[in-house]
Design an enzyme around this catalytic site. Structure first.
Site, mmCIF file in Angstrom:
data_model
loop_
_atom_site.group_PDB
_atom_site.id
_atom_site.type_symbol
_atom_site.label_atom_id
_atom_site.label_comp_id
_atom_site.label_asym_id
_atom_site.label_seq_id
_atom_site.Cartn_x
_atom_site.Cartn_y
_atom_site.Cartn_z
ATOM 1 N N PHE A 61 0.827 -1.203 0.000
ATOM 2 C CA PHE A 61 0.000 0.000 0.000
ATOM 3 C C PHE A 61 0.869 1.265 0.000
ATOM 4 O O PHE A 61 1.740 1.404 -0.838
ATOM 5 C CB PHE A 61 -1.016 -0.075 1.141
ATOM 6 N N SER A 62 0.680 2.181 0.940
ATOM 7 C CA SER A 62 1.339 3.487 0.845
ATOM 8 C C SER A 62 2.841 3.458 1.114
ATOM 9 O O SER A 62 3.523 4.468 0.911
ATOM 10 C CB SER A 62 0.666 4.489 1.783
ATOM 11 N N VAL A 63 3.372 2.346 1.543
ATOM 12 C CA VAL A 63 4.835 2.222 1.574
ATOM 13 C C VAL A 63 5.386 2.504 0.175
ATOM 14 O O VAL A 63 6.519 2.961 0.009
ATOM 15 C CB VAL A 63 5.247 0.821 2.070
#
Length: 373
Positions: A61-63
């Site tokens: 995801f936002s990593v």
């Protein structure tokens, strides 16, 4: 598996977060660019029968935003991008006055598109970048900040494409060339991907009485709010089980569909600390505080550098204020701490959601890590 005896409590903390909960996770840590932890536990498939392996990747995801930001800083260091230049310098159709730094620091005022986007837009690069280029900012660029939860990837990704002529997924493969790190997931690698397991909210652990509804949760219930539009337009973002579909894995959604192993994230952040990926001056500039305080989208207090999240009230992922990296929805985490010379990658497939505060697993793992130093 490998674990330096000094860091055995860290490996035990990871095991504790997996045992009895279902799913699996991996953790890789480098200290002084030396591997000290590379462990994995649990299972990677939907039915709990396929063991997690060292090369298992999962949607983080936002990593993913930290990966994309790293590409931007490589280009800036080469002089291909001027961080202070208007985005329209490189992307003429971009109507806003925002700068490249505004995009990276979540200050561009483009966390959402106002009109409802049609079915399929989530997977259509041109549809999304055209819509964002034409959108009026929600605030004057540079004056405030708000988390560009999904639009960050299309905005920065299109900038990179305009400068290089290459797609983001190709840039990750060619520029970073880290095994187990990709935007989307090549079909040939599908067999080593972990199945993403969603946890019902009632099963999310918390201490004491359940917290009251957050401002973020309340805003999500208003379909006309900026927050709801940031997370729900295109509406397909909320499709149950979406990260496990071949359509999601084949797409380029650079703020959200990056795939990584824990080892790959530790390698990325270790390379940043060592100067192998960008130089010291570029990294110092990228990890300064560029945005701090009230977040227009998350409705709490956040801190960002240029593309990297910095530890903040909503996501306190490391004790050092100089740490930088990015968390991902559900618990994935990659970060570096330049003072302790730590590079950290954590990749679970059992998603735990909380509107604010640390993932409860981070508390155990990061606490054990700093206790070993």
């Amino acid at each position: 598996m490998f674990c330096d005896p000094v860091f055995r409590p860290v490996a035990e903390a990871v095991r504790e977060t997996v045992e009895g909960t279902g799913g699996g996770a991996a953790l890789a840590i480098r200290v002084g660019n030396r591997p000290v932890v590379d462990v994995w536990y649990g299972t990677a498939d939907e039915h709990g029968t396929r063991p997690w392996e060292g090369g298992t990747v999962v949607n983080v995801f936002s990593v993913s935003k930290g990966i994309v930001a790293t590409l931007a800083h490589r280009f800036a260091e080469r002089g291909l991008i001027d961080l202070g230049a208007p985005v329209s310098t490189y992307w003429p159709e971009f109507a806003s006055t925002g700068t490249v730094a505004d995009l990276l620091a979540h200050r561009a005022g483009l966390p959402a598109v106002r009109p409802a986007l049609p079915p399929g837009a989530l997977f259509d690069w041109v549809a999304m970048t055209d819509a964002l280029a034409a959108e009026s900012p929600w605030w004057t660029p540079g004056e405030r900040h708000g988390y560009h939860a999904v639009t960050f990837g299309w905005l920065v990704g299109e900038l990179l494409r305009r400068v290089s002529g290459r797609e983001v997924r190709d840039l990750v493969r060619e520029e970073l060339a880290i095994p187990g790190l990709s935007i989307g997931l090549p079909e040939r690698d599908a067999g080593r991907a972990a199945f993403v397991l969603h946890v019902p909210p009632a099963d999310v652990p918390h201490r004491g009485a359940a917290p009251p509804p957050s401002r973020l949760a309340e805003a999500m219930r208003d379909p006309e709010s900026l927050t709801a539009k940031a997370f729900c337009n295109p509406a397909e973002q909320l499709t149950p089980g979406l990260p496990n579909t071949s359509r999601w894995r084949a797409a380029q959604i650079p703020a959200a569909n990056g795939h990584a192993s824990a080892r790959a994230l530790a390698t990325l952040y270790g390379g940043l600390l060592s100067g192998e990926i960008v130089g010291r001056e570029a990294l110092d500039r990228a990890t300064e505080v560029w945005s701090e305080g009230d977040d227009e989208v998350l409705l709490g207090r956040t801190r960002f550098g240029l593309g990297y999240m910095l530890p903040n009230e909503m996501r306190p992922f490391a004790p050092s204020p100089r740490a930088f990296g990015h968390s991902g929805s559900g618990g994935a985490l990659g970060f570096a701490d330049p003072d302790a010379e730590i590079a950290f990658g954590y990749t679970p497939n059992r998603l735990v959601f909380s509107p604010s505060g640390p993932d409860p697993r981070w508390t155990l793992i990061v606490g054990a890590l700093y206790g070993c130093l």
